[in-house]
Design a protein around this motif. Structure first.
Motif, mmCIF file in Angstrom:
data_model
loop_
_atom_site.group_PDB
_atom_site.id
_atom_site.type_symbol
_atom_site.label_atom_id
_atom_site.label_comp_id
_atom_site.label_asym_id
_atom_site.label_seq_id
_atom_site.Cartn_x
_atom_site.Cartn_y
_atom_site.Cartn_z
ATOM 1 N N GLY A 29 1.041 -1.146 0.065
ATOM 2 C CA GLY A 29 0.160 -0.390 0.117
ATOM 3 C C GLY A 29 1.397 1.073 0.212
ATOM 4 N N THR A 30 2.177 0.990 0.489
ATOM 5 C CA THR A 30 2.676 2.255 0.827
ATOM 6 C C THR A 30 3.670 2.918 -0.279
ATOM 7 O OG1 THR A 30 3.570 1.709 3.031
ATOM 8 C CG2 THR A 30 4.610 3.181 1.820
ATOM 9 N N GLU A 31 3.919 1.814 -1.396
ATOM 10 C CA GLU A 31 4.851 1.376 -2.811
ATOM 11 C C GLU A 31 3.477 2.723 -3.500
ATOM 12 O OE1 GLU A 31 7.731 1.865 -4.878
ATOM 13 O OE2 GLU A 31 7.469 1.144 -3.262
ATOM 14 N N LYS A 32 2.146 1.775 -3.442
ATOM 15 C CA LYS A 32 0.683 2.252 -4.148
ATOM 16 C C LYS A 32 0.527 3.648 -4.542
ATOM 17 C CE LYS A 32 -3.137 2.032 -6.183
ATOM 18 N NZ LYS A 32 -3.736 2.111 -7.572
ATOM 19 N N MET A 33 1.160 4.468 -2.829
ATOM 20 C CA MET A 33 0.308 5.792 -2.807
ATOM 21 C C MET A 33 1.610 6.934 -2.897
ATOM 22 S SD MET A 33 1.041 7.741 1.005
ATOM 23 C CE MET A 33 2.844 7.634 1.211
ATOM 24 N N TRP A 34 2.830 6.289 -3.606
ATOM 25 C CA TRP A 34 4.436 6.706 -3.278
ATOM 26 C C TRP A 34 4.513 7.519 -5.478
ATOM 27 C CZ3 TRP A 34 6.025 9.968 -1.022
ATOM 28 C CH2 TRP A 34 6.430 9.121 0.620
ATOM 29 N N ILE A 35 3.989 5.132 -5.475
ATOM 30 C CA ILE A 35 4.127 5.285 -7.012
ATOM 31 C C ILE A 35 2.573 6.816 -7.846
ATOM 32 C CG2 ILE A 35 3.377 4.413 -9.350
ATOM 33 C CD1 ILE A 35 4.638 2.172 -8.022
ATOM 34 N N THR A 36 1.563 6.150 -6.956
ATOM 35 C CA THR A 36 0.288 7.782 -6.899
ATOM 36 C C THR A 36 1.065 8.805 -7.106
ATOM 37 O OG1 THR A 36 -1.372 5.497 -6.579
ATOM 38 C CG2 THR A 36 -1.648 7.942 -6.542
ATOM 39 N N PHE A 37 1.765 9.461 -6.346
ATOM 40 C CA PHE A 37 2.721 10.919 -5.879
ATOM 41 C C PHE A 37 2.802 11.234 -7.037
ATOM 42 C CE2 PHE A 37 1.358 10.664 -1.127
ATOM 43 C CZ PHE A 37 0.020 10.213 -1.550
#
Length: 470
Positions: free
Chosen positions: A230-238
């Motif tokens: 989920g953290t990786e998903k957040m960073w890549i979304t940003f």
């Protein structure tokens, strides 16, 4: 040069005043058509190539909404900015030849300095990014033919450094074009190229969908799972938000483009028409590339869908697409570098007005040559090329540039200048709405900057200087 009521004095004699505009400069001849070409050249750049990847990170819902919102916000603020070309009246006021000039006239010297840091920092960053992107496309042409001959699993890796040098040599010649007013032919060709490779990307996506069916897609993008936290998903979304912002980054050259327009009809009316047409055309292509690219590749969409080899065949079509990218970015580099060149040269002429190397023009084979212009522009191209060789990161670099560009240059300064020029009362409905819009865009820019910075830090940990390969 001095100007009289009916004649203007030039170094070689007298010229009729009808050859000059109200500010004593050579009469501008640009139209809304040439301005539209400049806008499309500046807007549809390397950002379009990453939109399929952005949709893979954001999904159908957020991807479509994000692209639409950035389009509307950019168009709204660009229309506000067109009224700031002249001050204090948008039709009869004094001309502001540059974006920074408009900021100084409307917001004062402090904001002028801050704008200069933001604008020229971004222009430098984008020219570095274009050097990297062009080299990747050049290498992709050779790789495409290699894969066609040896198979899709062949080792066809190619160093980008030689292609960056080739790009730099061409830019050294193109950079000798003296100013923005001489760029119209290059912009028209570049705009045609941008449409062409966008069409090719769309066509190849449709062909892939027709042959293999739609890839696996979701409403919310790549799902969180064992291999994707989920953290990786957040960073890549940003980071994807920054890429979309970069795709709409052109406001910082809008007034320089407007300064090429003839005086009748009023420049702001012509520029508003050009802005609406340019951004709407760009958005249609962006949506097609993002939507169809995501439908074709799904969660595995490459960061650059013409050089990431989501498409292998027909290889000649991929080659044509990359050739168009190269030609387009050769022109786009100049559209974005000319304001920077103009600032360097104007500052130097003011500081060293008695130095003949800075001020004198020499005729060489029918071309006007200035020693300082040649040396400074050549040095700039060489330095940006070396930096591009050092930091060849496409997606994260694009995202960071978008984040750094979008709020200050596409939102904050246009809104604040318009508020000042239109004398909008503080705490009025319009003022409050504009401040809310500015704050919301600031938050998005900060989020995108954080995501892209993290991506760059991750990339830096594994890269080797001057070892960029495609």
């Amino acid at each position: 040069m001095q100007y009289g009521s009916s004649f203007s004095v030039a170094e070689n004699g007298y010229l009729p005043s009808e050859k000059f505009d109200d500010d004593g400069r050579i009469k501008r001849t640009g139209t809304w058509k040439s301005a539209t070409a400049h806008i499309i050249t500046a807007v549809i750049g390397s950002g379009v190539l990453s939109l399929a990847w952005c949709f893979a990170q954001l999904g159908w819902i957020a991807g479509s909404i994000t692209l639409s919102l950035f389009s509307v916000i950019t168009m709204y603020n660009s229309i506000l900015l067109t009224d700031c070309y002249r001050s204090p009246d948008p039709v009869t006021g004094t001309r502001n030849y540059t974006y920074m000039g408009a900021v100084k006239a409307n917001l004062g010297p402090l904001q002028y300095k801050l704008c200069g840091i933001a604008q020229y920092g971004v222009l430098i960053g984008i020219t570095i990014g274009y050097t990297t992107t062009t080299a990747i496309s050049m290498a992709a042409i050779k790789n495409s033919n290699c894969y066609h001959k040896l198979g899709h699993n062949a080792d066809c890796k190619e160093s980008n450094n030689m292609y960056m040098v080739i790009f730099a040599v061409i830019q050294i010649f193109l950079s000798q074009i003296p100013n923005f007013h001489k760029l119209s032919p290059i912009s028209i060709v570049a705009a045609i190229m941008s449409f062409t490779y966008s069409f090719i990307g769309v066509g190849l996506s449709i062909a892939k969908i027709a042959e293999d069916g739609m890839a696996k897609t979701t409403l919310t993008g790549i799902p969180v799972g064992p291999d994707f936290s989920g953290t990786e998903k957040m960073w890549i979304t940003f980071s994807a938000l920054g890429d979309v912002a970069f795709a709409y980054s052109f406001c910082f050259v809008l007034l320089e483009i407007q300064d090429t327009l003839k005086s009748s009809p009023p420049e702001n009316k012509q520029k508003k028409l050009a802005t609406i047409i340019g951004i709407m055309a760009s958005t249609v292509f962006y949506m097609l590339c993002g939507v169809l690219g995501y439908a074709a590749f799904g969660d595995k969409a490459p960061g650059n869908f013409l050089t990431g080899f989501g498409f292998y065949d027909p290889y000649w079509m991929v080659d044509i697409g990359n050739i168009c990218i190269v030609i387009h970015l050769l022109g786009a580099y100049q559209v974005l570098a000319q304001p920077l060149f103009g600032f360097m040269e104007a500052s130097s002429k003011q500081k060293w007005s008695q130095n003949k190397l800075v001020t004198n023009e020499y005729s060489l084979c029918g071309f006007d040559v200035n020693v300082f212009r040649f040396a400074s522009r050549t040095s700039y191209v060489i330095v940006t090329t070396i930096i591009a060789m050092l930091f060849p990161f496409f997606n994260d670099f694009v995202g960071l540039l978008g984040a750094g560009t979008f709020w200050p240059l596409s939102v904050y300064f246009p809104i604040e200048m318009y508020i000042t020029q239109a004398k909008i009362r503080k705490y009025s409905y319009t003022w409050i709405w504009m401040q809310i819009l500015s704050l919301a865009c600031l938050i998005v820019s900060l989020i995108a900057a954080v995501g892209s910075t993290r991506g760059l830090i991750t990339s830096v940990q594994t890269f080797k200087p001057f070892q960029s390969v495609s």
